[in-house]
Design a protein around this motif. Structure first.
Motif, short mmCIF file in Angstrom:
data_model
loop_
_atom_site.label_atom_id
_atom_site.label_comp_id
_atom_site.label_asym_id
_atom_site.label_seq_id
_atom_site.Cartn_x
_atom_site.Cartn_y
_atom_site.Cartn_z
N LEU A 223 29.41 35.91 -27.08
CA LEU A 223 28.59 35.39 -26.29
C LEU A 223 27.85 34.11 -26.68
N MET A 224 27.53 33.95 -27.95
CA MET A 224 26.67 32.76 -28.54
C MET A 224 27.55 31.85 -29.29
N GLY A 225 28.44 32.40 -30.10
CA GLY A 225 29.08 31.66 -30.98
C GLY A 225 28.09 31.55 -32.06
N THR A 226 27.77 30.38 -32.63
CA THR A 226 26.90 30.18 -33.79
C THR A 226 25.48 29.62 -33.40
N ARG A 227 25.39 29.31 -31.79
CA ARG A 227 24.31 29.07 -31.21
C ARG A 227 23.03 30.07 -31.06
N GLU A 228 21.94 29.50 -30.95
CA GLU A 228 20.84 30.53 -30.95
C GLU A 228 20.02 30.16 -29.76
N ILE A 229 19.30 31.22 -29.04
CA ILE A 229 18.52 30.99 -28.08
C ILE A 229 17.23 30.69 -28.69
N ASN A 230 16.83 29.32 -28.27
CA ASN A 230 15.39 28.92 -28.87
C ASN A 230 14.51 28.55 -27.62
N TRP A 231 13.36 28.19 -27.94
CA TRP A 231 12.30 27.92 -27.11
C TRP A 231 12.83 26.66 -26.27
N GLU A 232 13.25 25.39 -26.92
CA GLU A 232 13.59 24.23 -26.32
C GLU A 232 14.51 24.53 -25.13
N MET A 233 15.63 25.67 -25.59
CA MET A 233 16.50 25.76 -24.47
C MET A 233 16.20 26.35 -23.19
N ILE A 234 15.12 27.24 -23.56
CA ILE A 234 14.53 28.12 -22.41
C ILE A 234 13.74 27.24 -21.48
N LYS A 235 13.16 26.10 -22.13
CA LYS A 235 12.32 25.07 -21.28
C LYS A 235 13.18 24.19 -20.62
N ASN A 236 14.32 23.85 -21.40
CA ASN A 236 15.08 22.77 -20.68
C ASN A 236 15.96 23.52 -19.43
N PHE A 237 16.05 24.77 -19.72
CA PHE A 237 16.63 25.47 -18.62
C PHE A 237 15.82 25.48 -17.57
N GLY A 238 14.17 25.72 -17.63
CA GLY A 238 13.33 25.49 -16.53
C GLY A 238 13.40 24.28 -16.00
N LYS A 239 13.24 23.11 -16.62
CA LYS A 239 13.35 21.92 -16.36
C LYS A 239 14.36 21.63 -15.35
N ARG A 240 15.62 22.21 -15.82
CA ARG A 240 17.03 21.79 -14.90
C ARG A 240 16.84 22.38 -13.75
N PHE A 241 16.10 23.44 -13.55
CA PHE A 241 16.11 24.37 -12.31
C PHE A 241 15.09 23.66 -11.42
N LYS A 242 14.04 23.17 -12.11
CA LYS A 242 12.81 22.51 -11.45
C LYS A 242 13.46 21.11 -10.92
N LEU A 243 14.40 20.49 -11.65
CA LEU A 243 14.91 19.15 -11.24
C LEU A 243 15.91 19.53 -10.04
N ARG A 244 16.63 20.68 -9.94
CA ARG A 244 17.59 20.73 -9.13
C ARG A 244 16.56 21.04 -7.44
N ARG A 245 15.62 21.76 -7.96
CA ARG A 245 14.61 21.92 -6.65
C ARG A 245 14.25 20.62 -6.13
N VAL A 246 13.79 19.70 -7.06
CA VAL A 246 13.26 18.55 -6.64
C VAL A 246 14.45 17.84 -5.95
N LYS A 247 15.53 17.75 -6.27
CA LYS A 247 16.60 17.05 -5.79
C LYS A 247 16.84 17.36 -4.23
N SER A 248 16.92 18.92 -4.28
CA SER A 248 17.24 19.40 -2.90
C SER A 248 15.88 19.41 -2.06
N GLY A 249 14.80 18.81 -2.56
CA GLY A 249 13.66 18.55 -1.62
C GLY A 249 12.61 19.83 -1.41
N GLU A 250 12.87 20.81 -2.40
CA GLU A 250 12.07 21.80 -2.15
C GLU A 250 10.74 21.62 -2.91
N VAL A 251 10.83 20.79 -3.91
CA VAL A 251 9.53 20.66 -4.52
C VAL A 251 9.21 19.12 -4.31
#
Lengths: 354, 241
Positions: free
Chosen positions: A325-353
């Motif tokens: 599932l992860m290879g040698t990568r790790e889940i860290n806070w950076e990744m979770i925050k980035n994921f949140g940001k990306r999600f938000k960005l997508r919503r901004v693009k589609s005009g929801e926010v």
């Protein structure tokens, strides 16, 4: 680690404690048992990943190390009064018959004994490589099991030890798990951990950089064995009984499966996959029951079918996610925050926010 | 500074080195040239304690280091940039560099050296969070050299640093070798690219099937007819006329 991330980690651990408290109070015993098993398998798989995934030593002796810890708890925590009842075939050896230890002492001693035995067998065995090491450690694990089966006055032989006080409740197990994870994460991120990874990547280059190969392999092997012993001790106290048949080499494959699935060399991957595999084996239990839809019995549903489906799922995962599932990568806070940001960005693009 | 005397090494009965003697004075660039299988790599590997020495003596700053463990040799200030780069592919560039500093404890000094390596190889700084396996060949070679420098060597030994690299990158590797040398690091260099190696070397040895057949300053060897014919790809002038 950044200050913000530290706070987030503390919140996560606090949240976990709240969850344990809730689980302890409200969840039924079956769910609690599964959660406990998941946590114990996390400890065991993580310690195996330290040896196999992070240091690159293909060791298959984990069931043996686990047995040592489990038997330490089994032998020394059964109350002296009821021992004659447990050891009814052959009385316990007089030298240890009167020694009773509190659970925590037996648990830690089990880990230490396991590490010590790893030290003894490591000296000859760690000079081997790859498959040869795997064969030697697999043999070791079987030797441990056979010794346990035959040392009847100490281990009660093939009858196993019953009536182990079931002190390992969800708190014990989860606190031990958190400590183990924290220790292994800190170790991996230290300069020792870097040395382990360097050995995994390229032994010759690591040696040329001044890393003492044998010392580091031994260190990783012993620490892995220590936590395997701890995991085994918890396992014994959770089940309330130990038996040599619990520690067949199939058990090692179970952990190997978890780490391959989660990613050799990833702590978060191991944790996720320990939960998925352990809980999955429980959830898929309905496959073992006969099933009939509209009065027609579906033919395949019978005891054992669960493992067939499970193996199939495994094959699919190994085929399509070769690094787990992860290879040698790790889940860290950076990744979770980035994921949140990306999600938000997508919503901004589609005009929801805005 | 580093002296190798009558060194013999054999791999299971086959003698790879048949008693070679070389000397690397402090503050110099010394090069070993020779064909494949001449014993160049074996020489470096035996200095590092990576292969067992059959007989002979290796002394470093007056101390006998024959048969010491590799980690002890690295701690004394000798580091090898292994042949074929051998970076740790699944670790980041930054982690690779820190492994080079494995035997050191002084965090301030390590930081300073890291800054120096990044100055020598700006490319590595840009890519510090990238996995080493994703770098190009030239970048990996830079990383291998940088990693070795992180151990703060007094002698840096390089095994074929130009192997498999584009000519332009080879040129920059050689200019970096000179920069490292200007920083006070003694260099022992093995090369198949004899021309480039001899141009920057103070002293060179020519190895042939485990024996030293010739030695001299870089310039002398460059002008030597036999060397020209065998390693520099130029025809003997006498036969040309």
């Amino acid at each position: 680690m950044k200050k913000e991330d530290k706070i987030l980690s503390i919140i996560l651990i606090a949240g976990l404690f709240v969850f344990i408290a809730v689980a302890d109070k409200f969840f039924n015993l079956y769910v609690q048992r599964v959660l406990n098993l998941c946590a114990i398998y996390t400890i065991l798989a993580l310690s195996m990943n330290l040896i196999n995934g992070f240091t690159g030593l293909f060791s298959l002796g984990h069931a043996g190390f686990m047995a040592i810890g489990a038997y330490m708890v089994g032998i020394f925590t059964v109350p002296v009064e009821i021992r004659p009842m447990v050891y009814f075939m052959k009385p316990m050896h007089p030298a240890i018959a009167d020694i009773e230890m509190p659970f925590i002492v037996a648990l830690i001693l089990g880990g230490l004994l396991s590490a010590f035995i790893a030290f003894l067998i490591g000296a000859p065995v760690l000079r081997l490589r790859d498959d040869y090491l795997a064969i030697a450690t697999l043999g070791f694990s079987e030797i441990i099991r056979i010794v346990i089966t035959n040392a009847q006055s100490i281990t009660n032989g093939s009858l196993g030890i019953k009536n182990i006080p079931p002190v390992a409740n969800i708190w014990w197990i989860y606190i031990t798990m958190i400590i183990s994870i924290a220790f292994i994460v800190l170790l991996i991120n230290s300069s020792y951990g870097r040395a382990f990874k360097a050995i995994r990547e390229d032994e010759i280059a690591a040696e040329a950089m001044g890393i003492n190969l044998f010392k580091h392999k031994m260190m990783s092997f012993m620490i892995g064995a220590f936590f395997a012993g701890i995991g085994g001790g918890l396992y014994a106290a959770l089940l309330g009984t130990v038996d040599p048949k619990n520690f067949l080499f199939v058990l090692t494959y179970n952990f190997l499966l978890i780490i391959v699935l989660g990613g050799m060399g990833s702590v978060s991957g191991t944790i996720i996959s320990a939960y998925v595999v352990t809980a999955g084996q429980e959830w898929l239990r309905f496959l073992d029951e006969p099933l009939s839809i509209g009065g027609i019995a579906i033919p395949l549903f019978r005891p054992g079918f669960r493992m067939v489906i499970f193996s199939l799922l495994l094959m699919i995962i190994v085929l399509f996610y070769r690094d787990g599932l992860m290879g040698t990568r790790e889940i860290n806070w950076e990744m979770i925050k980035n994921f949140g940001k990306r999600f938000k960005l997508r919503r901004v693009k589609s005009g929801e926010v805005q | 500074m580093l002296k190798v005397e009558n060194l013999t090494v054999s791999y299971g009965g086959i003698e790879a080195l048949k008693g070679i003697t070389i000397e690397v004075p402090e503050g110099s660039i010394v090069t070993l040239i020779g064909a494949n299988g001449a014993g160049k790599s074996t020489t470096l590997r035996s200095i590092m304690g990576l292969v067992k020495v059959k007989s002979g003596k290796i002394t470093y700053q007056g101390e006998d280091i024959t048969g010491l463990k590799t980690s002890e040799i690295v701690a004394r200030g000798i580091t090898l940039v292994p042949e074929g780069r051998r970076v740790f592919p699944n670790l980041t560039v930054y982690e690779n560099l820190l492994i080079g500093a494995y035997l050191r404890n002084n965090k301030e000094q390590i930081k300073k050296d890291l800054a120096w390596v990044y100055e020598l190889f700006p490319r590595l700084k840009e890519r510090s969070w990238q996995l080493a396996g994703t770098l190009s060949g030239g970048e990996q070679q830079m990383l291998a050299v940088g990693r070795a420098l992180m151990s703060r060597p007094k002698i840096l030994m390089m095994d074929e640093p130009s192997l498999g690299l584009a000519p332009l990158i080879v040129k920059s590797i050689f200019s970096i070798i000179q920069q490292i040398y200007n920083n006070g690091v003694t260099i022992l260099l093995i090369e198949q690219n004899a021309n480039a190696a001899l141009h920057i070397a103070d002293w060179g040895y020519v190895l042939e099937t485990g024996k030293i057949v010739l030695s001299g300053t870089g310039k002398e060897l460059l002008e030597n007819e036999e060397v020209k014919a065998a390693y520099l790809g130029k025809k003997r002038q006498a036969s040309a006329i």
